[in-house]
Write a protein that holds these residues in place. Structure first.
Motif, PDB file in Angstrom:
ATOM      1  N   GLU A  88       0.844  -1.194   0.000  1.00 33.41           N
ATOM      2  CA  GLU A  88       0.000   0.000   0.000  1.00 33.41           C
ATOM      3  C   GLU A  88       0.876   1.239   0.000  1.00 33.41           C
ATOM      4  O   GLU A  88       2.009   1.210   0.457  1.00 33.41           O
ATOM      5  CB  GLU A  88      -0.925   0.017   1.216  1.00 33.41           C
ATOM      6  N   ARG A 102       0.341   6.972 -12.045  1.00 27.61           N
ATOM      7  CA  ARG A 102      -0.867   6.435 -12.694  1.00 27.61           C
ATOM      8  C   ARG A 102      -0.606   6.097 -14.162  1.00 27.61           C
ATOM      9  O   ARG A 102      -1.150   5.133 -14.691  1.00 27.61           O
ATOM     10  CB  ARG A 102      -2.025   7.408 -12.567  1.00 27.61           C
ATOM     11  N   ASN A 108      -4.500   2.261  -8.076  1.00 28.74           N
ATOM     12  CA  ASN A 108      -4.973   2.314  -6.693  1.00 28.74           C
ATOM     13  C   ASN A 108      -3.799   2.387  -5.738  1.00 28.74           C
ATOM     14  O   ASN A 108      -2.702   1.944  -6.055  1.00 28.74           O
ATOM     15  CB  ASN A 108      -5.799   1.064  -6.349  1.00 28.74           C
ATOM     16  N   LYS A 109      -4.064   2.882  -4.549  1.00 23.90           N
ATOM     17  CA  LYS A 109      -3.014   2.949  -3.519  1.00 23.90           C
ATOM     18  C   LYS A 109      -2.868   1.635  -2.767  1.00 23.90           C
ATOM     19  O   LYS A 109      -2.038   1.524  -1.877  1.00 23.90           O
ATOM     20  CB  LYS A 109      -3.296   4.098  -2.561  1.00 23.90           C
TER      21      LYS A 109
END
Length: 126
Positions: A88, A102, A108-109
């Motif tokens: 994460e 991106r 997504n993180k």
């Protein structure tokens, strides 16, 4: 020649923390990018409890966003080699840097499976 490698030297880790405006944390680990021995980028991370947390990353603008991507992917590869599955991006990870990532597939993180994520990149899957 550009070299990306894990950096264990405390003074380098302190410099990377300072570049990210973060307090030094002895639990942090780092990858650095070096051009002819001179530091040009870094990625701070934390491996704990079978999980990777990407703390922050930065690179000199003249090296482009691909260096930032390469640093993050190098850390993901290192974590995978340590048997880590999920990753994460921490709240401390620079929003502008994440926005530039991106373009390289970081939607997504949260990455639930590092191995699966890296397998979608033809260069990372090797």
């Amino acid at each position: 020649m550009l070299e990306l490698k894990k950096v264990d030297a405390e003074d380098a880790l302190e410099a990377f923390c300072e570049a990210s405006n973060l307090l030094y944390n002895e639990e942090y680990e780092s990858y650095g990018a070096f051009d002819c021995g001179e530091p040009v980028g870094y990625c701070l991370f934390l491996l704990r409890g079978g999980r990777l947390t990407l703390i922050d990353a930065g690179a000199r603008p003249e090296y482009g966003d691909a260096l930032l991507d390469g640093l993050v992917r190098s850390v993901l590869g290192y974590a995978r080699s340590c048997g880590v599955g999920p990753a994460e991006f921490a709240g401390s990870f620079d929003e502008a840097a994440f926005a530039r990532l991106r373009a390289f597939g970081f939607a997504n993180k949260l990455i639930e499976d590092i191995d699966k994520f890296l397998s979608t990149c033809k260069n990372c899957a090797k």
